[in-house]
Design a protein around this motif. Structure first.
Motif, PDB file in Angstrom:
ATOM      1  N   UNK A  79       7.005   8.565   9.418  1.00 15.04           N
ATOM      2  CA  UNK A  79       7.110   9.930   8.894  1.00 15.04           C
ATOM      3  C   UNK A  79       6.087  10.219   7.793  1.00 15.04           C
ATOM      4  N   UNK A  80       5.470   9.192   7.248  1.00 15.79           N
ATOM      5  CA  UNK A  80       4.397   9.394   6.277  1.00 15.79           C
ATOM      6  C   UNK A  80       3.020   9.149   6.889  1.00 15.79           C
ATOM      7  N   UNK A 130       1.847   9.068  10.130  1.00 17.96           N
ATOM      8  CA  UNK A 130       1.334   9.952  11.187  1.00 17.96           C
ATOM      9  C   UNK A 130       0.881  11.300  10.625  1.00 17.96           C
ATOM     10  N   UNK A 131       1.697  12.008   9.806  1.00 19.27           N
ATOM     11  CA  UNK A 131       1.172  13.239   9.205  1.00 19.27           C
ATOM     12  C   UNK A 131      -0.048  12.994   8.317  1.00 19.27           C
ATOM     13  N   UNK A 132      -0.059  11.855   7.615  1.00 20.89           N
ATOM     14  CA  UNK A 132      -1.154  11.584   6.686  1.00 20.89           C
ATOM     15  C   UNK A 132      -2.481  11.386   7.413  1.00 20.89           C
ATOM     16  N   UNK A 133      -2.495  10.581   8.488  1.00 18.43           N
ATOM     17  CA  UNK A 133      -3.766  10.343   9.182  1.00 18.43           C
ATOM     18  C   UNK A 133      -4.243  11.606   9.900  1.00 18.43           C
ATOM     19  N   UNK A 161       0.820  -1.213   0.000  1.00 21.17           N
ATOM     20  CA  UNK A 161       0.000   0.000   0.000  1.00 21.17           C
ATOM     21  C   UNK A 161       0.853   1.263   0.000  1.00 21.17           C
ATOM     22  N   UNK A 162       1.775   1.366   0.975  1.00 24.46           N
ATOM     23  CA  UNK A 162       2.442   2.651   1.204  1.00 24.46           C
ATOM     24  C   UNK A 162       3.563   2.929   0.208  1.00 24.46           C
TER      25      UNK A 162
END
Length: 413
Positions: free
Chosen positions: A324-325, A327-330, A204-205
């Motif tokens: 780093x992707x 946490x900011x994304x959610x 996914x990521x």
């Protein structure tokens, strides 16, 4: 992106409690390296080495992976956990407490600490495992991510079961013959639970955040099942060479991921790309060293170096890159319908400090690897590990503070 159901995401507090706790275990591991020095690298069976290993695996890795499952199961697989907020609190507290007690038991050989760890970690898994498996089995379909989640959870259950038996054996409560489960325990924990869950998240990521092609269909559909079969082969074959198929599969995961990254459509290179690329390179070297250790080539330093590269270079790097992707994304997704003019995800992080963390992490893995052949390097490795934990934890807290400040500004006075 279209296959993800973001409206089914759990409350923010559910994954964040796990993500924000994880860097504390990295800090503790750095302190332990400074305190114990030489014994950390004398053998992989010293109390210090076992304590350090489980600070990383039962502490840092387990916290992030449980938090990721709470977040990804409903979003990526449509598997909704029943009352995730109520479930997350005891699972988080018991898993963190159990990891701390297990490390205390290993380091000081304390019977009650082993017993407490078995009870706490066992209760945590026994609460989460049936709830998660029920949610996954209720979900129709056989997507690679769904299958990987199921196999990873089964591997976690059996890894904890084997670990509990060995902990009780070390405490003198049951026969020491149970200590022979060490190799299956490692294979289940790092291969079945760790590598399969990284693969499930990677499907996914990696394409979403790094703009790479999707993982090949043949690989995504067969990897998790092949790992399960390889663990069974390794456990049944009496010779250590029985673990070579599992090692080869994990190396294949790293090689395929590097190939996906090589084909990325995004010209800009960020910290997440660096962490993932470095993790896959370390995993390939760790697999080569593990194969040498299986063939009894290279002496005592080889299996220790393989463990350092697999755990610190592989798993810790991947996790840092994902955090780093994710946490900011959610948080960005949460703010979108509630706050006007939400800043871009990249602005939630201090890119300069993220770069410093990347450099610090690179130096930490390098120093830890050198310490396997020249033990005084454990001291710079310990300092760098503490710095890495502080930088990672500080950046995650910074993102949360930015989100809270944005919400306060949006609320009418």
């Amino acid at each position: 992106m279209q296959a993800l159901s973001f409206e089914q995401a759990p409350p923010l507090s559910v994954p964040l409690r796990f993500f924000l706790t994880a860097p504390l275990f990295l800090l503790l591991a750095g302190v332990l390296l400074l305190v114990d020095g030489e014994s950390a690298m004398a053998s992989r069976w010293t109390p210090t080495a076992l304590a350090l290993t489980h600070l990383m695996t039962a502490g840092f890795m387990l916290q992030v992976m449980l938090g990721a499952l709470f977040q990804l199961m409903p979003v990526a697989a449509g598997a909704n956990l029943w009352q995730p907020r109520r479930l997350a609190l005891p699972v988080h507290l018991l898993s963190a407490t159990g990891a701390a007690l297990l490390v205390l038991g290993f380091h000081h050989q304390i019977t009650w600490a082993y017993q407490g760890a078995v009870l706490a970690l066992g209760a945590s898994v026994l609460m989460f495992f049936p709830a998660a498996m029920a949610a996954l089995w209720r979900t129709p379909g056989r997507s690679p991510t769904l299958v990987a989640f199921r196999i990873a959870l089964l591997a976690l259950f059996f890894a904890v079961l084997a670990g509990a038996a060995m902990a009780l054996a070390r405490a003198g409560i049951i026969d020491t013959a149970w200590l022979r489960l060490s190799s299956p325990h490692v294979a289940l924990g790092l291969g079945g639970w760790g590598a399969v869950l990284v693969a499930a998240a990677g499907y996914l990521v990696v394409p979403m955040f790094q703009l790479t092609p999707a993982y090949p269909d043949w690989f995504a559909r067969s990897f998790a099942g092949a790992v399960a079969v390889a663990i069974g082969v390794g456990a049944l074959v009496p010779h250590a060479a029985g673990w070579l198929p599992l090692i080869a599969l994990i190396a294949l995961l790293a090689a395929v991921t590097i190939d996906r990254q090589r084909r990325r459509r995004r010209a800009k290179v960020d910290a997440t790309y660096h962490f993932w690329r470095f993790a896959m390179a370390c995993t390939l070297v760790a697999c080569a060293l593990a194969a040498l250790a299986v063939c009894q080539v290279g002496g005592n330093a080889v299996p220790i170096a393989a463990g350092v590269l697999a755990i610190l270079g592989g798993f810790v790097s991947v996790i840092a890159g994902m955090l780093y992707k994710i946490v900011p994304f959610i948080l960005w997704l949460y703010l979108q319908p509630r706050v006007k003019g939400v800043p871009p995800m990249t602005r939630m992080l201090n890119e300069r400090w993220v770069t410093w963390h990347w450099r610090c992490h690179l130096a930490m893995v390098g120093a830890s690897g050198l310490a396997t052949v020249w033990w005084p390097m454990v001291y710079p490795a310990g300092v760098l590990m503490i710095a890495s934990g502080l930088l990672l934890g500080g950046q995650l807290l910074r993102v949360v503070r930015h989100a809270r400040a944005a919400l306060r500004r949006a609320q009418p006075s």
